[in-house]
Structures are given as C-alpha cells and as structure tokens.
Design a protein around this motif. Structure first.
Motif, mmCIF file in Angstrom:
data_model
loop_
_atom_site.group_PDB
_atom_site.id
_atom_site.type_symbol
_atom_site.label_atom_id
_atom_site.label_comp_id
_atom_site.label_asym_id
_atom_site.label_seq_id
_atom_site.Cartn_x
_atom_site.Cartn_y
_atom_site.Cartn_z
ATOM 1 N N ARG A 101 0.831 -1.196 0.000
ATOM 2 C CA ARG A 101 0.000 0.000 0.000
ATOM 3 C C ARG A 101 0.870 1.252 0.000
ATOM 4 O O ARG A 101 2.090 1.176 0.171
ATOM 5 C CB ARG A 101 -0.915 0.023 1.233
ATOM 6 N N PHE A 102 0.223 2.399 -0.185
ATOM 7 C CA PHE A 102 0.885 3.691 -0.144
ATOM 8 C C PHE A 102 0.393 4.480 1.070
ATOM 9 O O PHE A 102 -0.743 4.307 1.523
ATOM 10 C CB PHE A 102 0.583 4.506 -1.399
ATOM 11 N N ALA A 103 1.241 5.367 1.558
ATOM 12 C CA ALA A 103 0.838 6.290 2.612
ATOM 13 C C ALA A 103 1.723 7.528 2.543
ATOM 14 O O ALA A 103 2.802 7.512 1.942
ATOM 15 C CB ALA A 103 0.938 5.643 3.997
ATOM 16 N N VAL A 115 6.745 26.359 11.119
ATOM 17 C CA VAL A 115 7.644 27.305 10.470
ATOM 18 C C VAL A 115 8.211 26.752 9.163
ATOM 19 O O VAL A 115 8.222 27.440 8.138
ATOM 20 C CB VAL A 115 8.807 27.678 11.412
ATOM 21 N N ALA A 116 8.673 25.500 9.196
ATOM 22 C CA ALA A 116 9.484 24.974 8.093
ATOM 23 C C ALA A 116 8.701 24.215 7.038
ATOM 24 O O ALA A 116 9.117 24.184 5.872
ATOM 25 C CB ALA A 116 10.580 24.066 8.653
ATOM 26 N N LEU A 117 7.581 23.600 7.406
ATOM 27 C CA LEU A 117 6.902 22.740 6.445
ATOM 28 C C LEU A 117 5.447 23.104 6.171
ATOM 29 O O LEU A 117 4.979 22.947 5.040
ATOM 30 C CB LEU A 117 6.979 21.273 6.912
ATOM 31 N N ALA A 118 4.717 23.573 7.180
ATOM 32 C CA ALA A 118 3.295 23.857 6.965
ATOM 33 C C ALA A 118 3.034 24.817 5.802
ATOM 34 O O ALA A 118 2.114 24.578 5.000
ATOM 35 C CB ALA A 118 2.656 24.389 8.254
ATOM 36 N N PRO A 119 3.807 25.896 5.634
ATOM 37 C CA PRO A 119 3.537 26.794 4.504
ATOM 38 C C PRO A 119 3.730 26.127 3.140
ATOM 39 O O PRO A 119 3.170 26.575 2.144
ATOM 40 C CB PRO A 119 4.545 27.931 4.702
ATOM 41 N N TYR A 120 4.542 25.075 3.102
ATOM 42 C CA TYR A 120 4.847 24.388 1.840
ATOM 43 C C TYR A 120 4.051 23.100 1.670
ATOM 44 O O TYR A 120 4.129 22.466 0.613
ATOM 45 C CB TYR A 120 6.343 24.049 1.788
ATOM 46 N N TRP A 121 3.331 22.694 2.697
ATOM 47 C CA TRP A 121 2.726 21.369 2.682
ATOM 48 C C TRP A 121 1.718 21.173 1.551
ATOM 49 O O TRP A 121 1.715 20.098 0.932
ATOM 50 C CB TRP A 121 2.088 21.068 4.034
ATOM 51 N N THR A 175 -2.565 4.645 8.413
ATOM 52 C CA THR A 175 -3.622 5.092 7.511
ATOM 53 C C THR A 175 -2.974 5.796 6.324
ATOM 54 O O THR A 175 -1.814 6.220 6.407
ATOM 55 C CB THR A 175 -4.606 6.040 8.212
ATOM 56 N N PRO A 176 -3.694 5.965 5.212
ATOM 57 C CA PRO A 176 -3.057 6.508 4.014
ATOM 58 C C PRO A 176 -2.513 7.920 4.157
ATOM 59 O O PRO A 176 -1.484 8.242 3.577
ATOM 60 C CB PRO A 176 -4.184 6.452 2.966
ATOM 61 N N GLN A 177 -3.186 8.776 4.923
ATOM 62 C CA GLN A 177 -2.747 10.173 5.000
ATOM 63 C C GLN A 177 -3.048 10.745 6.377
ATOM 64 O O GLN A 177 -3.924 11.585 6.555
ATOM 65 C CB GLN A 177 -3.436 11.002 3.906
ATOM 66 N N PRO A 178 -2.295 10.337 7.391
ATOM 67 C CA PRO A 178 -2.566 10.842 8.740
ATOM 68 C C PRO A 178 -2.157 12.302 8.877
ATOM 69 O O PRO A 178 -1.197 12.758 8.251
ATOM 70 C CB PRO A 178 -1.692 9.949 9.620
ATOM 71 N N ALA A 179 -2.870 13.027 9.706
ATOM 72 C CA ALA A 179 -2.457 14.385 10.047
ATOM 73 C C ALA A 179 -1.252 14.314 10.974
ATOM 74 O O ALA A 179 -1.035 13.311 11.674
ATOM 75 C CB ALA A 179 -3.599 15.123 10.737
ATOM 76 N N GLU A 207 -0.863 15.752 13.716
ATOM 77 C CA GLU A 207 -1.333 15.614 15.097
ATOM 78 C C GLU A 207 -1.546 14.151 15.473
ATOM 79 O O GLU A 207 -1.263 13.738 16.605
ATOM 80 C CB GLU A 207 -2.626 16.398 15.298
ATOM 81 N N VAL A 208 -2.024 13.359 14.531
ATOM 82 C CA VAL A 208 -2.243 11.933 14.783
ATOM 83 C C VAL A 208 -0.910 11.223 14.975
ATOM 84 O O VAL A 208 -0.738 10.401 15.897
ATOM 85 C CB VAL A 208 -3.031 11.302 13.619
ATOM 86 N N GLU A 209 0.052 11.554 14.137
ATOM 87 C CA GLU A 209 1.362 10.920 14.270
ATOM 88 C C GLU A 209 2.068 11.348 15.554
ATOM 89 O O GLU A 209 2.774 10.554 16.178
ATOM 90 C CB GLU A 209 2.212 11.242 13.049
ATOM 91 N N LEU A 210 1.867 12.603 15.956
ATOM 92 C CA LEU A 210 2.481 13.062 17.197
ATOM 93 C C LEU A 210 1.848 12.391 18.410
ATOM 94 O O LEU A 210 2.532 12.112 19.410
ATOM 95 C CB LEU A 210 2.372 14.577 17.314
ATOM 96 N N ALA A 211 0.545 12.135 18.339
ATOM 97 C CA ALA A 211 -0.106 11.412 19.444
ATOM 98 C C ALA A 211 0.492 10.016 19.583
ATOM 99 O O ALA A 211 0.731 9.532 20.697
ATOM 100 C CB ALA A 211 -1.611 11.332 19.198
ATOM 101 N N ALA A 212 0.750 9.361 18.445
ATOM 102 C CA ALA A 212 1.379 8.043 18.491
ATOM 103 C C ALA A 212 2.800 8.132 19.024
ATOM 104 O O ALA A 212 3.255 7.266 19.787
ATOM 105 C CB ALA A 212 1.368 7.416 17.100
ATOM 106 N N LEU A 213 3.521 9.196 18.651
ATOM 107 C CA LEU A 213 4.890 9.378 19.142
ATOM 108 C C LEU A 213 4.890 9.557 20.659
ATOM 109 O O LEU A 213 5.721 8.961 21.367
ATOM 110 C CB LEU A 213 5.522 10.594 18.475
#
Length: 331
Positions: free
Chosen positions: A25-27, A147-153, A92-96, A98-104
């Motif tokens: 699969r892809f994610a 700062v570094a990624l959200a504006p480019y996401w 999941t294919p495209q987690p936010a 925030e979801v990944e940080l909760a897992a971290l």
C-alpha cells in the motif's frame, strides 16, 4: 532499527508472496518529512536539491527562536540512520501530523532505541524520562512544522498525491512489475522479487505476509530509505516522487480567465503569486498594490479556504491551501 540509504553496491532482494502483493500500500507521512527535512538542514543535501527551501527556512527558524536540540540530536548526519520510533510507518493513508504526534507521545519505553551512530545520546536522554521527553519532542516537532513545512505542505502534498495516482494507474495496467518499473532506477522487479541496490546490506528479506508500505518523500533524494527487519512495524520504503525537481520552482503559475472571472483578477493574481509562501509586503511589491489592499484580498482568500497564514517570528507568511493549489493548476 535503521533506515538504510540506497546507493551503488550490494543487492538486497525483497521477496513477495501473493499475500504481500495484496497488502502492499501507499501512505503519506508528515512526521517522516519532518525528520528527513531536518537531515537536509543539517547538511544532507549534497546535490543542492533543496537549496531554495533551506535559504527561505533557515532565517525563519532563527527568527522563531525554536530550540530544535531535542529533535536535531536524534538525527545524525552524514549517517543515514533515523531512529525507528521517531518515524513509525503510518497506519492510515494520509494521517495528520497531530495523529502521528499522538502516536509518538505514546511510544512504549522499550522502543526508545537506535542503531544510528550519532543519535545515541539523544535516545539516552529520552529514556531517562520517556513521558516528559516525548512530550517535549512532540512540541518541538509541532513548532518546527509550523515554520518549516506547513507553509509548503499543500505543494508537497500535491506532488505526493500525483505520484501515488500515477503508481496506482501503473499497478492497474500491469501489476507489481509495472508499479516498480519506474519507482527508482536502482529498483527492479523479477519473478516476485524486488531487487534494490544497497550500500550496506545484501541478501534476501521476506515480507512474511505483511506487504510493503511505499511512502513518497520530498527530502530523501537521491536515496531510498528502507525498514525491512523490524518486528514492530510494517516493512517500508521511503522514495523520491516523480517531479521532485520542480518542487521548489518559484515561478508563479498563470491564472485562467475563468478563475479571474470568479475571484477577480487581483485575487487570481495573488493566488498565482503564492507559488511559494510570501508575506503581505512581498506580495504588495510584486503586484503593485498597497500592503493594506493586499491584506484585504488575502483575508477574503483565506475566508474562502484558498490560502492559509503561518506566523514565523514577527512575519506572517501566506501560502496556498490544497484547494488553492488545485484551482491555480487547473485540476
């Protein structure tokens, strides 16, 4: 666990069963992009692929006065290792983010380990007080992201989604062989086996029915990063997507008469100019309006969900959203 780079040298063979093909699969992983982009900022961009991005982001990070040490000390350069617990494969294919940080934050202490030379001290500090250390790490990542990624996401995400759609079409046309044919020049498919040129590892790896997770990444080129031996996560490859060389091009896209008819020419022009994040002052200078006039138009575009605002120190940067990207590009 270690994420190994692709380079000329030995050959690693990844064997697929029918079940592995079915589970491939892809994610997309924002958290992985954080770690990989920090490697770039620390000097892992020997070919200058991301020079325009680093030139924009370094002063913004300095202005924001972020203490990136809890994150930076986990990512060693020039070695290619990134601790597995920092970037677990998305479920999941495209987690936010925030979801990944909760897992971290919920990482079990026994997973706080690394085989990456240079990252041991950072991992040891986390193990001293895992809960507090992981909470602090997640806060640092969130600040860095803004700062570094959200504006480019939106731009990065559009590239990823386009690549995944391309791969899905190739798989539909000719199965796994067609899928892997152009994933990377040093990947080849032969009789149920994916062969990968590898700098450090040779031999055979079996997926054991878990399938392979394929994750496009803006910041790994010219490498592929792999995690194949972990018992904790699905085997995965992080690879550079198609069209990566155009990611940081700064030319604005022309806007259509149809878009101007809906938004008005000034707002259509502003949206086109936001091919890269920019401040109100920058935009005013480019299109010949007063900063106040530009601000009014940006407020309207933001209310319509076409642009987002991101604060970097004392400067507010505006960037197109995914909807804005799609409108300007015409798809």
């Amino acid at each position: 666990m270690r994420h190994e780079p692709r380079a000329a040298g030995d050959t690693l063979e990844i064997e697929f069963s029918a079940e592995d093909v079915a589970r491939t699969r892809f994610a997309i992983s924002p958290l992985w992009e954080v770690a990989a982009s920090v490697r770039v900022l620390k000097g892992a961009d020997e070919h200058g692929m991301h020079r325009r991005w680093t030139e924009q982001v370094r002063p913004r990070l300095a202005a924001a006065r972020l203490d990136l040490e809890p994150l930076s000390r986990l990512i060693a350069v020039p070695t290619a290792g990134i601790p597995g617990f920092l970037v677990p494969p998305p479920t999941t294919p495209q987690p936010a983010l925030e979801v990944e940080l909760a897992a971290l934050r919920a990482t079990p202490p026994h997973l706080l380990r690394t085989t990456s030379p240079g990252a041991e001290a950072g991992v040891a500090a986390l193990r001293e007080d895992p809960r507090r250390g992981l909470d602090r790490l997640a806060e640092v990542i969130a600040g860095y992201w803004e700062v570094a990624l959200a504006p480019y996401w939106p731009r990065i995400l559009t590239l990823f989604e386009s690549d995944i759609l391309h791969r899905a079409r190739r798989f539909a046309e000719g199965g796994a062989r067609r899928l892997f044919d152009d994933l990377d020049p040093q990947l080849t498919w032969d009789s149920g086996t994916l062969q990968m040129a590898h700098r450090c590892i040779r031999g055979v790896r079996r997926l054991d029915g878990r399938g392979l997770l394929l994750v496009p990444s803006a910041f790994v080129w010219p490498r592929i990063f792999s995690t194949l031996d972990s018992e904790d996560w699905q085997p995965n490859l992080r690879y550079p997507p198609r069209g990566l060389g155009t990611l940081w091009e700064q030319r604005s896209q022309p806007y259509s008469d149809a878009l101007a008819g809906v938004l008005g020419r000034t707002r259509a022009l502003l949206l086109a100019e936001l091919a890269a994040p920019a401040s109100t002052t920058d935009l005013a200078r480019r299109i010949g309006l007063s900063p106040g006039g530009v601000s009014q138009h940006l407020t309207a575009l933001r209310a319509a969900g076409l642009v987002n605002a991101h604060r970097t120190g004392r400067v507010v940067l505006y960037a197109r959203t995914s909807v804005g990207e799609a409108l300007v590009s015409g798809h």
